[in-house]
Design a protein around this motif. Structure first.
Motif, PDB file in Angstrom:
ATOM      1  N   THR A 158      49.226  37.449  42.989  1.00 59.81           N
ATOM      2  CA  THR A 158      48.396  38.548  42.486  1.00 59.81           C
ATOM      3  C   THR A 158      46.928  38.302  42.778  1.00 59.81           C
ATOM      4  OG1 THR A 158      50.000  38.873  40.694  1.00 59.81           O
ATOM      5  CG2 THR A 158      47.850  39.931  40.446  1.00 59.81           C
ATOM      6  N   THR A 159      46.487  37.049  42.603  1.00 60.54           N
ATOM      7  CA  THR A 159      45.080  36.719  42.855  1.00 60.54           C
ATOM      8  C   THR A 159      44.720  36.911  44.318  1.00 60.54           C
ATOM      9  OG1 THR A 159      45.205  35.076  41.067  1.00 60.54           O
ATOM     10  CG2 THR A 159      43.321  34.950  42.542  1.00 60.54           C
ATOM     11  N   ARG A 160      45.667  36.614  45.231  1.00 65.18           N
ATOM     12  CA  ARG A 160      45.395  36.790  46.654  1.00 65.18           C
ATOM     13  C   ARG A 160      45.221  38.260  47.016  1.00 65.18           C
ATOM     14  NH1 ARG A 160      49.557  32.483  49.521  1.00 65.18           N
ATOM     15  NH2 ARG A 160      48.312  30.617  49.146  1.00 65.18           N
ATOM     16  N   ARG A 161      45.900  39.140  46.274  1.00 66.86           N
ATOM     17  CA  ARG A 161      45.789  40.567  46.573  1.00 66.86           C
ATOM     18  C   ARG A 161      44.458  41.152  46.117  1.00 66.86           C
ATOM     19  NH1 ARG A 161      51.044  40.914  44.327  1.00 66.86           N
ATOM     20  NH2 ARG A 161      50.149  41.980  42.529  1.00 66.86           N
ATOM     21  N   ILE A 162      43.810  40.473  45.180  1.00 69.12           N
ATOM     22  CA  ILE A 162      42.574  41.007  44.617  1.00 69.12           C
ATOM     23  C   ILE A 162      41.418  40.732  45.573  1.00 69.12           C
ATOM     24  CG2 ILE A 162      40.956  40.882  42.687  1.00 69.12           C
ATOM     25  CD1 ILE A 162      43.287  40.098  40.909  1.00 69.12           C
ATOM     26  N   THR A 163      40.759  41.791  45.999  1.00 70.09           N
ATOM     27  CA  THR A 163      39.588  41.683  46.876  1.00 70.09           C
ATOM     28  C   THR A 163      38.435  42.443  46.245  1.00 70.09           C
ATOM     29  OG1 THR A 163      40.230  43.639  48.147  1.00 70.09           O
ATOM     30  CG2 THR A 163      41.072  41.519  48.912  1.00 70.09           C
ATOM     31  N   ALA A 164      37.345  42.534  46.975  1.00 68.44           N
ATOM     32  CA  ALA A 164      36.172  43.231  46.445  1.00 68.44           C
ATOM     33  C   ALA A 164      36.453  44.698  46.196  1.00 68.44           C
ATOM     34  CB  ALA A 164      35.002  43.079  47.426  1.00 68.44           C
ATOM     35  N   THR A 165      37.459  45.247  46.889  1.00 67.91           N
ATOM     36  CA  THR A 165      37.786  46.668  46.715  1.00 67.91           C
ATOM     37  C   THR A 165      38.879  46.909  45.685  1.00 67.91           C
ATOM     38  OG1 THR A 165      39.361  46.527  48.550  1.00 67.91           O
ATOM     39  CG2 THR A 165      37.090  47.187  49.076  1.00 67.91           C
ATOM     40  N   SER A 176      39.722  45.957  40.085  1.00 65.33           N
ATOM     41  CA  SER A 176      40.235  46.546  38.842  1.00 65.33           C
ATOM     42  C   SER A 176      41.619  46.020  38.492  1.00 65.33           C
ATOM     43  CB  SER A 176      40.302  48.072  38.975  1.00 65.33           C
ATOM     44  OG  SER A 176      41.141  48.442  40.067  1.00 65.33           O
ATOM     45  N   GLU A 177      42.280  45.352  39.450  1.00 64.04           N
ATOM     46  CA  GLU A 177      43.615  44.807  39.187  1.00 64.04           C
ATOM     47  C   GLU A 177      43.509  43.573  38.303  1.00 64.04           C
ATOM     48  OE1 GLU A 177      47.632  43.470  41.678  1.00 64.04           O
ATOM     49  OE2 GLU A 177      45.849  44.233  42.712  1.00 64.04           O
ATOM     50  N   ARG A 178      44.507  43.404  37.428  1.00 61.56           N
ATOM     51  CA  ARG A 178      44.514  42.272  36.511  1.00 61.56           C
ATOM     52  C   ARG A 178      45.847  41.538  36.582  1.00 61.56           C
ATOM     53  NH1 ARG A 178      40.079  43.479  36.848  1.00 61.56           N
ATOM     54  NH2 ARG A 178      38.521  43.921  35.232  1.00 61.56           N
ATOM     55  N   LEU A 179      45.824  40.263  36.202  1.00 59.39           N
ATOM     56  CA  LEU A 179      47.046  39.459  36.189  1.00 59.39           C
ATOM     57  C   LEU A 179      47.912  39.863  34.996  1.00 59.39           C
ATOM     58  CD1 LEU A 179      45.567  35.929  36.958  1.00 59.39           C
ATOM     59  CD2 LEU A 179      46.540  37.558  38.562  1.00 59.39           C
ATOM     60  N   PRO A 180      49.229  39.928  35.177  1.00 57.08           N
ATOM     61  CA  PRO A 180      50.108  40.286  34.055  1.00 57.08           C
ATOM     62  C   PRO A 180      50.224  39.120  33.067  1.00 57.08           C
ATOM     63  CG  PRO A 180      51.419  39.761  35.996  1.00 57.08           C
ATOM     64  CD  PRO A 180      49.981  39.739  36.437  1.00 57.08           C
ATOM     65  N   ASP A 235      49.506  31.739  29.935  1.00 57.81           N
ATOM     66  CA  ASP A 235      48.902  32.987  29.467  1.00 57.81           C
ATOM     67  C   ASP A 235      47.395  32.832  29.300  1.00 57.81           C
ATOM     68  OD1 ASP A 235      50.831  34.896  29.477  1.00 57.81           O
ATOM     69  OD2 ASP A 235      50.885  35.214  27.326  1.00 57.81           O
ATOM     70  N   ARG A 236      46.991  31.678  28.775  1.00 58.27           N
ATOM     71  CA  ARG A 236      45.551  31.420  28.616  1.00 58.27           C
ATOM     72  C   ARG A 236      44.869  31.353  29.978  1.00 58.27           C
ATOM     73  NH1 ARG A 236      45.351  26.153  25.157  1.00 58.27           N
ATOM     74  NH2 ARG A 236      43.134  26.332  25.681  1.00 58.27           N
ATOM     75  N   LEU A 237      45.560  30.765  30.966  1.00 61.53           N
ATOM     76  CA  LEU A 237      45.011  30.719  32.327  1.00 61.53           C
ATOM     77  C   LEU A 237      44.849  32.124  32.892  1.00 61.53           C
ATOM     78  CD1 LEU A 237      44.183  29.210  34.915  1.00 61.53           C
ATOM     79  CD2 LEU A 237      46.618  29.076  35.505  1.00 61.53           C
ATOM     80  N   ALA A 238      45.884  32.964  32.694  1.00 53.84           N
ATOM     81  CA  ALA A 238      45.813  34.335  33.198  1.00 53.84           C
ATOM     82  C   ALA A 238      44.689  35.110  32.514  1.00 53.84           C
ATOM     83  CB  ALA A 238      47.151  35.039  32.976  1.00 53.84           C
ATOM     84  N   GLN A 268      39.328  37.471  32.771  1.00 59.52           N
ATOM     85  CA  GLN A 268      37.943  37.565  32.317  1.00 59.52           C
ATOM     86  C   GLN A 268      36.971  37.289  33.458  1.00 59.52           C
ATOM     87  OE1 GLN A 268      37.930  34.750  29.099  1.00 59.52           O
ATOM     88  NE2 GLN A 268      38.727  36.205  27.606  1.00 59.52           N
ATOM     89  N   MET A 269      37.322  36.324  34.322  1.00 62.54           N
ATOM     90  CA  MET A 269      36.477  36.033  35.474  1.00 62.54           C
ATOM     91  C   MET A 269      36.429  37.228  36.424  1.00 62.54           C
ATOM     92  SD  MET A 269      37.011  33.145  38.431  1.00 62.54           S
ATOM     93  CE  MET A 269      38.432  34.052  39.036  1.00 62.54           C
ATOM     94  N   ILE A 270      37.606  37.842  36.664  1.00 59.57           N
ATOM     95  CA  ILE A 270      37.651  39.021  37.539  1.00 59.57           C
ATOM     96  C   ILE A 270      36.843  40.158  36.939  1.00 59.57           C
ATOM     97  CG2 ILE A 270      39.173  40.755  38.559  1.00 59.57           C
ATOM     98  CD1 ILE A 270      41.358  38.611  38.655  1.00 59.57           C
ATOM     99  N   GLU A 271      36.922  40.292  35.609  1.00 60.03           N
ATOM    100  CA  GLU A 271      36.145  41.340  34.950  1.00 60.03           C
ATOM    101  C   GLU A 271      34.650  41.127  35.139  1.00 60.03           C
ATOM    102  OE1 GLU A 271      35.704  43.304  30.465  1.00 60.03           O
ATOM    103  OE2 GLU A 271      37.201  41.762  30.876  1.00 60.03           O
ATOM    104  N   ARG A 272      34.217  39.853  35.014  1.00 62.88           N
ATOM    105  CA  ARG A 272      32.800  39.556  35.244  1.00 62.88           C
ATOM    106  C   ARG A 272      32.420  39.819  36.700  1.00 62.88           C
ATOM    107  NH1 ARG A 272      34.195  35.075  31.939  1.00 62.88           N
ATOM    108  NH2 ARG A 272      34.322  33.728  33.776  1.00 62.88           N
ATOM    109  N   LEU A 273      33.328  39.445  37.623  1.00 66.17           N
ATOM    110  CA  LEU A 273      33.048  39.702  39.042  1.00 66.17           C
ATOM    111  C   LEU A 273      32.964  41.196  39.320  1.00 66.17           C
ATOM    112  CD1 LEU A 273      35.335  37.051  40.793  1.00 66.17           C
ATOM    113  CD2 LEU A 273      32.844  37.048  40.679  1.00 66.17           C
ATOM    114  N   GLU A 274      33.881  41.949  38.706  1.00 60.35           N
ATOM    115  CA  GLU A 274      33.865  43.402  38.902  1.00 60.35           C
ATOM    116  C   GLU A 274      32.552  43.999  38.403  1.00 60.35           C
ATOM    117  OE1 GLU A 274      36.671  47.291  37.918  1.00 60.35           O
ATOM    118  OE2 GLU A 274      36.798  45.493  36.672  1.00 60.35           O
ATOM    119  N   GLU A 275      32.140  43.530  37.224  1.00 60.40           N
ATOM    120  CA  GLU A 275      30.879  44.017  36.673  1.00 60.40           C
ATOM    121  C   GLU A 275      29.704  43.638  37.566  1.00 60.40           C
ATOM    122  OE1 GLU A 275      28.264  43.641  32.524  1.00 60.40           O
ATOM    123  OE2 GLU A 275      30.205  42.652  32.725  1.00 60.40           O
ATOM    124  N   SER A 276      29.727  42.396  38.089  1.00 62.39           N
ATOM    125  CA  SER A 276      28.644  41.951  38.967  1.00 62.39           C
ATOM    126  C   SER A 276      28.629  42.750  40.268  1.00 62.39           C
ATOM    127  CB  SER A 276      28.801  40.457  39.276  1.00 62.39           C
ATOM    128  OG  SER A 276      28.715  39.686  38.100  1.00 62.39           O
TER     129      SER A 276
END
Length: 476
Positions: free
Chosen positions: A210-217, A220-224, A233-236, A241-249
Motif C-alpha cells: 500500500t505504501t508503494r502505491r502512495i505517491t504525490a498524486t 489521500s490513500e491510507r493504510l488499512p 496497527d500502531r505502525l499503520a 499520520q505521516m502521510i497526512e502531514r505529507l499531504e498537508e505539506s
C-alpha cells in the motif's frame, strides 16, 4: 515485484525469527534432556543403593543369628537371589580382621571382582557406595561395603555388588525415546514458528504494498487498520499520520507555489503593459517620469515580496538565525508607535500607546521591529477613518504580553484559523487594494515562535480585532 524490491531469503525477518525459534527450542530441549537424564540415572542409582543396603542388612541378620550354620544359610539365600531376572546380587562376608567367611560364586559363573575392603570406617559412615568398572567388562557395577558394629566394635564387613547393565539399558532406552520426542518437538516447533512468523508479518507486506502505491498524486490513500490495537496497527496509524502531514505539506506547497506565481505575475504583467504602452509612441519627459515612478513602485512591491519569500524559505530550512541580545521592548514599541501614529493621524485614526516601566527581554531587535511593524501596519490598514487603535504592554513574572487592539473591519470566524498561513487573505480583492499579499502574518507567526512565544487573535466582523503577543521575559 521487481527483483530489486525482493529481500534476500536469509535477510527476511520470518526466516531469522524461525532460526531463532529453532535455536531456542534446541537449547531448551537440550537443557531439558540433560536434566531428565541426570535425574533418571541419579534416581535409579539411589534405588539400587537402597536395594543393596536391604540385602546387606539381611545378610548381617543371618550372620548374627546363625553364626554356626552361616554357610548353609547364605547358600540358601544365594539360591533365592539367583531367581532374580534383573540386578542379580554377588556378595561376601568378612570378619573384623578382613578374612573372608563366605563369598558367593558370582554372576553367570564369573567370580565377582570385589575390591579390597578397608578395615576401618571412612568418614564415620556404616555404608560406603562405589561405582567400579573393570577393563575387561563393558558394564560397570555398583558395590556397597557395610560395616556392622556392636557395642562400638567392628564385627563384620559385608560387601554386596550388582552389575549396572539394566540401568544402562534403561537409560539408553530413555535417551532414545527422549531424542525422538525432542526431534519431533523441534521439528513441529520450527514449523509452527515459521507459520506464526509468516502470519504475524503478513500485514507488513500489505503495508509495504500500500505504501508503494502512495505517491504525490495519491496522498489521500491510507493504510488499512485491523482494529486489534497491536504494534502493527500502531505502525499503520503512525504511517497514516505521516502521510497526512505529507499531504498537508504538499497542499500547502502547491498552494504556496500557485499563490507566489500569481502574486509575481500580476505586478510583472503590469510592468510589461505599462512599458509597452510607454514605448508604443513618443512621450513627453513628464510622461516618462510618471511611468518610471509607477514602475519603481511595482519594483519595490516585488522586492518586498521576494525578500519575504526568502525570509520564510530560510526559516523553513532553519538557516534564518536570530541575533539574540538584551533589548528594551518598551523603547522598540514606542519608537514604532511614534512612526505609525503619523500614518494613523492621516486617516483620522486615534492610535494610543499605554507605556509601562522598562521591560527587558532577550530577542532579535530587527525581527521584533518587523513583527510589530507588520501588526501595526495591518491595524491601520483595516481600521477605517475615525476608528481607534490601542497598543499596551502588560509585564508578568516570567512573560510579557503585548496587546494590539483596533476597531477595524474584523476577521470572519471561519478565517481566523487560516490568517497565519502564507498568501492567505481575507476578502482577497479588498486585501489586494490595500497592498497586502498574505505573507505579513506568516512572518509574524515565525518570529514569535522563533522567540519561543505565542501569538493569538480575537476578532469580530465590523467590531475589530485584538492581537496578543506573549514573549518570555527571562534573560537567559
Amino acid at each position: 515485484m521487481s527483483s530489486k524490491g525482493k529481500i534476500k531469503f536469509y535477510n527476511r525477518i520470518d526466516v531469522r525469527l524461525t532460526i531463532w525459534y529453532i535455536f531456542t527450542f534446541f537449547v531448551l530441549t537440550g537443557m531439558l534432556f540433560g536434566f531428565l537424564d541426570y535425574r533418571l540415572r541419579n534416581n535409579i542409582l539411589k534405588e539400587i543403593d537402597r536395594m543393596l543396603i536391604d540385602e546387606a542388612r539381611e545378610i548381617v541378620n543371618m550372620t548374627v543369628e546363625y553364626p554356626e550354620n552361616l554357610t548353609y544359610q547364605l547358600i540358601a539365600f544365594e539360591e533365592t537371589l539367583s531367581q532374580r531376572k534383573f540386578y542379580k546380587i554377588a556378595f561376601r562376608v568378612l570378619n573384623n580382621k578382613g578374612k573372608s567367611l563366605y563369598s558367593s560364586p558370582g554372576i553367570k559363573g564369573i567370580i565377582f571382582p570385589f575390591s579390597k575392603a578397608p578395615l576401618h570406617l571412612v568418614s564415620q559412615k556404616n555404608f560406603i557406595h562405589k561405582s567400579l568398572k573393570l577393563p575387561e567388562k563393558s558394564s560397570p557395577f555398583r558395590m556397597l561395603t557395610y560395616y556392622y558394629e556392636k557395642d562400638g566394635t567392628l564385627q563384620y564387613i559385608i560387601q554386596v555388588a550388582t552389575y549396572l547393565r539394566p540401568m544402562k539399558r534403561t537409560v539408553l532406552n530413555f535417551r532414545r525415546n527422549l531424542g525422538t520426542a525432542s526431534f519431533l518437538a523441534i521439528f513441529f516447533g520450527s514449523v509452527g514458528g515459521w507459520f506464526l512468523s509468516r502470519r504475524s508479518l503478513k500485514p507488513i507486506d500489505k503495508i509495504t504494498l500500500t505504501t508503494r502505491r502512495i505517491t504525490a498524486t495519491s496522498l489521500s490513500e491510507r493504510l488499512p487498520l485491523k482494529g486489534t490495537g497491536d504494534e502493527l496497527d500502531r505502525l499503520a496509524v503512525t504511517i497514516n499520520q505521516m502521510i497526512e502531514r505529507l499531504e498537508e505539506s504538499f497542499q500547502k506547497l502547491s498552494r504556496f507555489t500557485a499563490d507566489a506565481a500569481h502574486e509575481l505575475r500580476t505586478p510583472i504583467a503590469a510592468l510589461k503593459g505599462e512599458t509597452e504602452v510607454l514605448l508604443s509612441k513618443n512621450r513627453t519627459l513628464k510622461e516618462y517620469k510618471e511611468a518610471l515612478v509607477y514602475n519603481l513602485e511595482r519594483l519595490d512591491f516585488l522586492t518586498r515580496l521576494i525578500n519575504d519569500l526568502l525570509l520564510l524559505s530560510k526559516a523553513d530550512k532553519g538557516k534564518e538565525v536570530l541575533q539574540l541580545e538584551v533589548v528594551k521592548l518598551n523603547e522598540i514599541l514606542k519608537e514604532l508607535w511614534e512612526a505609525f501614529n503619523l500614518v494613523a493621524s492621516q486617516k483620522n485614526t486615534i492610535f494610543t500607546f499605554n507605556d509601562s516601566e522598562e521591560v527587558l527581554i532577550k530577542g532579535d531587535s530587527v525581527k521584533l521591529k518587523q513583527l510589530f511593524s507588520n501588526l501595526m501596519d495591518n491595524a491601520i490598514k483595516y481600521t477605517p477613518g475615525g476608528g481607534k487603535i490601542d497598543l499596551s504592554i502588560k509585564p508578568a513574572t516570567d512573560k510579557v504580553n503585548i496587546i494590539l487592539k483596533d476597531t477595524g473591519i474584523g476577521i470572519p470566524e471561519d478565517d481566523l484559523s487560516y490568517i497565519f498561513d502564507r498568501f492567505y487573505r481575507v476578502e482577497k480583492s479588498r486585501s489586494r487594494n490595500l497592498g497586502g499579499v498574505g505573507l505579513g502574518l506568516s512572518i509574524c507567526s515565525w518570529i514569535v515562535k522563533a522567540h519561543k512565544g505565542t501569538i493569538e487573535v480575537e476578532s469580530r466582523v465590523n467590531q475589530g480585532s485584538t492581537f496578543t503577543v506573549t514573549l518570555p521575559a527571562n534573560l537567559t
